[in-house]
Design a protein around this motif. Structure first.
Motif, PDB file in Angstrom:
ATOM      1  N   HIS A  66       3.962   5.628  32.052  1.00 47.10           N
ATOM      2  CA  HIS A  66       4.914   4.958  31.150  1.00 47.10           C
ATOM      3  C   HIS A  66       6.232   4.654  32.502  1.00 47.10           C
ATOM      4  O   HIS A  66       7.125   3.679  31.744  1.00 47.10           O
ATOM      5  CB  HIS A  66       4.800   6.541  30.293  1.00 47.10           C
ATOM      6  CG  HIS A  66       5.235   7.851  31.462  1.00 47.10           C
ATOM      7  ND1 HIS A  66       4.661   8.591  31.746  1.00 47.10           N
ATOM      8  CD2 HIS A  66       6.907   7.769  31.324  1.00 47.10           C
ATOM      9  CE1 HIS A  66       5.389   9.531  31.965  1.00 47.10           C
ATOM     10  NE2 HIS A  66       6.284   9.502  32.478  1.00 47.10           N
ATOM     11  N   ARG A  70       7.841   0.182  31.975  1.00 47.36           N
ATOM     12  CA  ARG A  70       9.093  -0.538  31.489  1.00 47.36           C
ATOM     13  C   ARG A  70       8.965  -1.157  31.864  1.00 47.36           C
ATOM     14  O   ARG A  70       9.932  -2.485  31.585  1.00 47.36           O
ATOM     15  CB  ARG A  70      10.702   1.064  32.026  1.00 47.36           C
ATOM     16  CG  ARG A  70      10.460   1.942  31.262  1.00 47.36           C
ATOM     17  CD  ARG A  70      11.605   2.959  31.569  1.00 47.36           C
ATOM     18  NE  ARG A  70      11.311   4.299  31.169  1.00 47.36           N
ATOM     19  CZ  ARG A  70      11.973   4.268  29.723  1.00 47.36           C
ATOM     20  NH1 ARG A  70      11.963   3.877  28.851  1.00 47.36           N
ATOM     21  NH2 ARG A  70      11.392   5.400  29.058  1.00 47.36           N
ATOM     22  N   LEU A  73       8.499  -4.360  29.325  1.00 47.35           N
ATOM     23  CA  LEU A  73       9.531  -4.559  28.380  1.00 47.35           C
ATOM     24  C   LEU A  73      10.177  -5.734  28.108  1.00 47.35           C
ATOM     25  O   LEU A  73      10.012  -6.898  27.731  1.00 47.35           O
ATOM     26  CB  LEU A  73      10.403  -3.450  27.876  1.00 47.35           C
ATOM     27  CG  LEU A  73       9.543  -2.182  27.979  1.00 47.35           C
ATOM     28  CD1 LEU A  73      10.655  -0.760  27.886  1.00 47.35           C
ATOM     29  CD2 LEU A  73       9.058  -1.965  26.525  1.00 47.35           C
ATOM     30  N   LEU A 210       0.600  -0.960  24.406  1.00 49.75           N
ATOM     31  CA  LEU A 210       1.483  -1.180  24.602  1.00 49.75           C
ATOM     32  C   LEU A 210       1.923  -2.640  24.357  1.00 49.75           C
ATOM     33  O   LEU A 210       2.369  -3.338  23.064  1.00 49.75           O
ATOM     34  CB  LEU A 210       2.445  -1.143  26.277  1.00 49.75           C
ATOM     35  CG  LEU A 210       2.828   0.035  26.301  1.00 49.75           C
ATOM     36  CD1 LEU A 210       3.452   0.547  26.971  1.00 49.75           C
ATOM     37  CD2 LEU A 210       3.484   0.636  25.257  1.00 49.75           C
ATOM     38  N   ALA A 214       3.205  -4.133  19.647  1.00 51.21           N
ATOM     39  CA  ALA A 214       4.822  -4.398  20.376  1.00 51.21           C
ATOM     40  C   ALA A 214       4.774  -6.010  19.947  1.00 51.21           C
ATOM     41  O   ALA A 214       5.090  -6.211  19.010  1.00 51.21           O
ATOM     42  CB  ALA A 214       5.031  -4.700  22.130  1.00 51.21           C
ATOM     43  N   PRO A 219       8.273   0.102  17.842  1.00 53.32           N
ATOM     44  CA  PRO A 219       9.182  -0.066  18.563  1.00 53.32           C
ATOM     45  C   PRO A 219       8.672   0.636  20.335  1.00 53.32           C
ATOM     46  O   PRO A 219       8.830   2.213  20.620  1.00 53.32           O
ATOM     47  CB  PRO A 219      10.756   1.132  18.058  1.00 53.32           C
ATOM     48  CG  PRO A 219       9.410   1.548  16.771  1.00 53.32           C
ATOM     49  CD  PRO A 219       8.043   0.511  16.346  1.00 53.32           C
ATOM     50  N   THR A 221       8.958   0.361  23.237  1.00 51.26           N
ATOM     51  CA  THR A 221      10.091   1.491  23.986  1.00 51.26           C
ATOM     52  C   THR A 221      10.652   3.668  23.485  1.00 51.26           C
ATOM     53  O   THR A 221      10.377   4.117  24.533  1.00 51.26           O
ATOM     54  CB  THR A 221      11.567   0.989  24.169  1.00 51.26           C
ATOM     55  OG1 THR A 221      11.449  -0.488  24.410  1.00 51.26           O
ATOM     56  CG2 THR A 221      12.399   1.538  24.981  1.00 51.26           C
ATOM     57  N   GLU A 222      10.303   3.655  22.133  1.00 52.21           N
ATOM     58  CA  GLU A 222      10.145   4.612  21.999  1.00 52.21           C
ATOM     59  C   GLU A 222       9.013   5.477  22.628  1.00 52.21           C
ATOM     60  O   GLU A 222      10.036   6.923  22.762  1.00 52.21           O
ATOM     61  CB  GLU A 222      11.185   5.277  20.287  1.00 52.21           C
ATOM     62  CG  GLU A 222      12.059   4.086  19.898  1.00 52.21           C
ATOM     63  CD  GLU A 222      12.330   4.407  18.482  1.00 52.21           C
ATOM     64  OE1 GLU A 222      11.477   5.045  18.073  1.00 52.21           O
ATOM     65  OE2 GLU A 222      13.240   3.902  17.862  1.00 52.21           O
ATOM     66  N   LEU A 224       7.586   5.289  25.594  1.00 48.84           N
ATOM     67  CA  LEU A 224       8.251   5.336  26.510  1.00 48.84           C
ATOM     68  C   LEU A 224       8.838   6.528  26.863  1.00 48.84           C
ATOM     69  O   LEU A 224       9.031   6.955  27.616  1.00 48.84           O
ATOM     70  CB  LEU A 224       7.985   4.248  27.556  1.00 48.84           C
ATOM     71  CG  LEU A 224       7.084   2.846  27.579  1.00 48.84           C
ATOM     72  CD1 LEU A 224       7.505   1.486  28.087  1.00 48.84           C
ATOM     73  CD2 LEU A 224       6.195   3.643  27.854  1.00 48.84           C
ATOM     74  N   ASP A 225       9.746   6.528  26.214  1.00 43.87           N
ATOM     75  CA  ASP A 225      11.106   7.247  26.523  1.00 43.87           C
ATOM     76  C   ASP A 225      10.893   8.993  25.593  1.00 43.87           C
ATOM     77  O   ASP A 225      10.924  10.066  26.237  1.00 43.87           O
ATOM     78  CB  ASP A 225      12.273   6.638  25.334  1.00 43.87           C
ATOM     79  CG  ASP A 225      12.778   5.629  25.984  1.00 43.87           C
ATOM     80  OD1 ASP A 225      13.036   5.091  26.634  1.00 43.87           O
ATOM     81  OD2 ASP A 225      14.018   4.786  25.122  1.00 43.87           O
TER      82      ASP A 225
END
Length: 523
Positions: A66, A70, A73, A210, A214, A219, A221-222, A224-225
């Motif tokens: 994860h 990033r 992205l 991803l 994507a 989303p 990014t969420e 991965l967060d």
């Protein structure tokens, strides 16, 4: 699950595991005594024994993929902008590498068409849906198998007919240096590198999961967060949801509860249990039998030999008071992915199995069809009963079900169209009620092979009335699908597993007839 919420839980980053300690405290204590949480978080490859060490050294990247995700992205944002009006996203590839993306898109409400089958029905439907606005994502660690190659050929032919350059429509996700990367370069297609330190169902938070999600508008990014927020808990002995869940699965198995029924709890994230089942099947090498059940009260979802695990979204999102499970796992989707991967690895360590063993490759070499005639023909179903079994449909089903031993399960594999022929999934609860034993259902390439050794098998194939040629190849999509089904039969015969094959000469009528017969079956 409402009863569980009042008890102690392991909670981190908004994800909670309730009820794990009530299953077996000793398994968790043993894992802590061997410092497994800290060793796993540090990527210790010796956790699963000497035989697994070499594979583990190259397969633990899921613990922090994860973070590396990033880096994708900015490229994903740029690619999405470049694709512009290409808003029909089609994902083709091996089932292990497509399931997570399908789950992400489904859970987050984004449209994604997944082609992991050679059945001409879904292929034809996808080709007819805005081909000029389609982007095809090809997912493979190394090279394309015959089915994915056929999908690429069919789409390139469709684009050539409609004018646009095919290169703009293809995105390839593969490991660096793979044969597929070389092919993508020849095509002029975009290549997005996959993490080479992650394989199979562990790839949910890599480019395999991803990228298609994507492009479909999810989303990511969420996700991965959410995974990053949970990662800090993975070296802890307390408030570590992955440790609690893995210990519960392993502890239950050590005490005879080897079936893990995974059920959606009504709080969202429907479909996640199918991915979790594939992960557990791959990681535990047959020591645990995961069953993706329809609901907590479905036949086969409960019982003395079953560990029932409910999966859902955030706590308080609507789980009803009648929902009952031994263990409840609730939280955000990205945290779920990392928690289940960690739990699968922990369970494998406790059960002393290699979680990263590579499955045998499927056989999809088109060959001549079966020469053997059916043992009987009833209505819209041809029965191919093995030697010693009754020839008629009802008798063959009774034979298959009645022969299940105490440590065996029934595996139903449908080489059909899982959308148009979705009603066949009703066989799973029907046969679970009949047998009182665990029953799994898989679609073609998504059949988990690691549990074959303890199973009896029902293979379902269907006639194709509107076949598609594979451009540039001497075979059709239907022949490819038949080849995969035949490969399954040969593999199971080689393992000396009992197999009953039913062929639907007319699919809708055959499915209805089969459901009716199964519903009346008694053992």
């Amino acid at each position: 699950m409402s009863d569980l919420l009042a008890g102690p839980a392991d909670v981190a980053a908004g994800l909670a595991v309730h009820g794990a300690d009530a299953v077996d405290r000793s398994a968790r204590a043993a894992l802590v005594a061997h410092d497994v949480p800290a060793r796993l978080a540090a990527k210790d490859p010796t956790l699963w024994g000497a035989g697994a060490e070499a594979a583990a050294r190259t397969r633990l990247g899921w613990l922090d993929t994860h973070c590396r995700g990033r880096d994708l992205l900015p490229q994903l944002a740029e690619l999405t902008a470049e694709l512009g009006d290409l808003d029909h996203v089609v994902l083709a590839g091996d089932g292990d590498l497509t399931l997570a993306a399908e789950v992400i898109a489904g859970c987050l409400g984004r449209p994604l068409t997944v082609l992991d089958t050679a059945d001409p029905g879904p292929v034809r439907a996808a080709l007819a849906d805005r081909p000029a606005r389609t982007v095809l994502v090809l997912a493979a660690r190394r090279g394309l198998d015959r089915t994915a190659d056929a999908h690429l050929r069919a789409w390139r032919a469709a684009w050539d007919d409609s004018g646009p350059e095919a290169a703009r429509h293809v995105v390839v996700v593969t490991e660096p240096g793979s044969p597929l990367e070389a092919l993508a370069d020849e095509l002029g297609a975009v290549v997005i590198p996959a993490d080479p330190a992650v394989a199979g169902p562990w790839t949910a938070l890599t480019a395999f999961g991803l990228v298609p999600a994507a492009l479909a508008g999810a989303p990511v990014t969420e996700l991965l967060d959410e995974a990053a927020a949970l990662a800090g808990a993975l070296d802890r002995n307390r408030d570590n949801p992955g440790l609690a869940l893995g210990a519960a699965v392993a502890g239950a198995a050590e005490h005879g509860r080897t079936t893990v029924a995974l059920v959606p709890d009504g709080t969202g994230l429907d479909g996640l249990h199918h991915w979790a089942a594939a992960l557990l099947a791959a990681a535990t090498g047959g020591r645990v039998l995961p069953v993706a059940a329809e609901s907590p009260d479905a036949p086969g979802a409960t019982g003395a030999a079953v560990l029932t695990v409910g999966l859902g979204g955030a706590l308080g999102a609507g789980a009803g008071p009648g929902v009952v499970a031994d263990v409840a796992v609730n939280g955000p989707l990205g945290a779920h992915f990392l928690t289940w991967e960690y739990a699968a690895a922990v369970a494998a360590a406790a059960l002393r199995v290699d979680p990263f063993a590579e499955p045998a490759a499927g056989d999809d070499e088109p060959t001549a069809g079966d020469d053997e005639p059916p043992s009987s023909v009833e209505g819209a179903i041809e029965v191919y009963a093995p030697a010693g079994a009754p020839a008629d449909l009802a008798g063959a089903l009774r034979w298959l079900c009645a022969g299940l031993g105490e440590d065996e399960h029934l595996a139903v594999t449908a080489h059909l169209d899982r959308r148009a022929d979705a009603a066949v999934a009703g066989l799973r609860p029907l046969l679970a009620r009949v047998t009182g034993r665990p029953v799994t259902l898989g679609w073609g390439a998504r059949r988990p092979g690691s549990t074959d050794a303890r199973g009896r098998h029902l293979l379902i194939t269907g006639a194709v009335t509107d076949d598609l040629p594979v451009p540039g190849r001497p075979y059709t999509f239907a022949e490819l699908q038949a080849a995969r089904a035949a490969g399954d039969r040969r593999a199971l015969a080689g393992r000396e597993r009992p197999v009953l094959r039913l062929h639907l000469t007319e699919r809708a009528a055959g499915v209805a007839q089969l459901l009716d017969t199964a519903g009346r079956t008694r053992t």
